[in-house]
Design a protein around this motif. Structure first.
Motif, PDB file in Angstrom:
ATOM      1  N   ARG A  63     -56.037 128.892   5.182  1.00 17.66           N
ATOM      2  CA  ARG A  63     -56.620 128.602   3.870  1.00 17.66           C
ATOM      3  C   ARG A  63     -57.032 129.861   3.113  1.00 17.66           C
ATOM      4  O   ARG A  63     -57.343 129.806   1.933  1.00 17.66           O
ATOM      5  N   GLN A  64     -57.056 130.987   3.787  1.00 17.07           N
ATOM      6  CA  GLN A  64     -57.482 132.248   3.191  1.00 17.07           C
ATOM      7  C   GLN A  64     -56.519 132.653   2.081  1.00 17.07           C
ATOM      8  O   GLN A  64     -55.309 132.574   2.238  1.00 17.07           O
ATOM      9  N   LYS A  65     -57.069 133.079   0.942  1.00 18.60           N
ATOM     10  CA  LYS A  65     -56.220 133.477  -0.180  1.00 18.60           C
ATOM     11  C   LYS A  65     -55.936 134.966  -0.087  1.00 18.60           C
ATOM     12  O   LYS A  65     -56.831 135.781   0.003  1.00 18.60           O
ATOM     13  N   ILE A  66     -54.663 135.305  -0.132  1.00 18.47           N
ATOM     14  CA  ILE A  66     -54.245 136.701  -0.065  1.00 18.47           C
ATOM     15  C   ILE A  66     -54.022 137.195  -1.490  1.00 18.47           C
ATOM     16  O   ILE A  66     -53.253 136.608  -2.250  1.00 18.47           O
ATOM     17  N   ILE A  67     -54.706 138.274  -1.839  1.00 17.84           N
ATOM     18  CA  ILE A  67     -54.585 138.828  -3.178  1.00 17.84           C
ATOM     19  C   ILE A  67     -53.524 139.923  -3.164  1.00 17.84           C
ATOM     20  O   ILE A  67     -53.600 140.853  -2.368  1.00 17.84           O
ATOM     21  N   LYS A  68     -52.556 139.770  -4.036  1.00 13.14           N
ATOM     22  CA  LYS A  68     -51.486 140.749  -4.122  1.00 13.14           C
ATOM     23  C   LYS A  68     -51.805 141.724  -5.243  1.00 13.14           C
ATOM     24  O   LYS A  68     -52.309 141.336  -6.290  1.00 13.14           O
ATOM     25  N   ILE A  69     -51.503 142.990  -5.003  1.00 11.43           N
ATOM     26  CA  ILE A  69     -51.695 144.004  -6.032  1.00 11.43           C
ATOM     27  C   ILE A  69     -50.314 144.459  -6.492  1.00 11.43           C
ATOM     28  O   ILE A  69     -49.517 144.957  -5.708  1.00 11.43           O
TER      29      ILE A  69
END
Length: 165
Positions: A63-69
């Motif tokens: 469920r963890q949201k991965i933030i893309k840069i």
């Protein structure tokens, strides 16, 4: 202090009796709170307990949201069409929910006119006012100037009011 398999309190017992209770229930005796006075032990299936803990950790990771840069690179002499093209890329990256790092690279003697790079980054901030919030103000790192923007947070209260009205 002993707690039974169904959560009921059995009471304060010597270790041997507690082990007998666990053996009769065909389960394990697990020390839950060793620092309590008296120490608290629980009768449980330890293998099943470990399995559930691993399952919870796995689900939390899922469920963890991965933030893309994403990064967009430009120079101080970028023309209008190229600027608009890069701006549309930044808007698309923000719509996907990622952070965007906008870098202005200075070549050769362009570094003497770093105010041109700052001007371009300020223009990005102005053009992205409706879409993004500045996370990191423009700063110089070596031969480049960097700005980091994130998607504008969605105001759920206003959306609910618009949907009801």
């Amino acid at each position: 202090m002993l707690i039974g398999a169904k959560g009921e309190q059995i009471g304060v017992l010597p270790v041997e009796e507690a082990l007998d209770h666990a053996t009769n229930a065909e389960m394990d005796l697990v020390e839950v709170a060793p620092n309590a006075d008296p120490p608290v032990c629980k009768i449980m299936d330890y293998g099943k307990y470990k399995y559930r803990q691993n399952k919870k950790a796995h689900d939390a990771k899922k469920r963890q949201k991965i933030i893309k840069i994403k990064e967009v690179k430009i120079t101080p002499k970028t023309e209008e069409h190229d600027y608009q093209f890069k701006l549309s890329h930044v808007k698309r990256f923000l719509a996907d929910g990622g952070k965007v790092k906008i870098s202005v690279f200075f070549r050769g003697r362009q570094i003497a006119h770093s105010e041109l790079g700052l001007k371009i980054l300020e223009r990005f901030v102005a053009d992205l006012e409706d879409f993004a919030v500045v996370e990191q103000e423009p700063k110089r790192e070596g031969r480049s100037m960097i700005l980091v923007v994130i998607p504008k947070p969605v105001d759920t209260k206003n959306e609910k009011n618009e949907n009801q009205g």
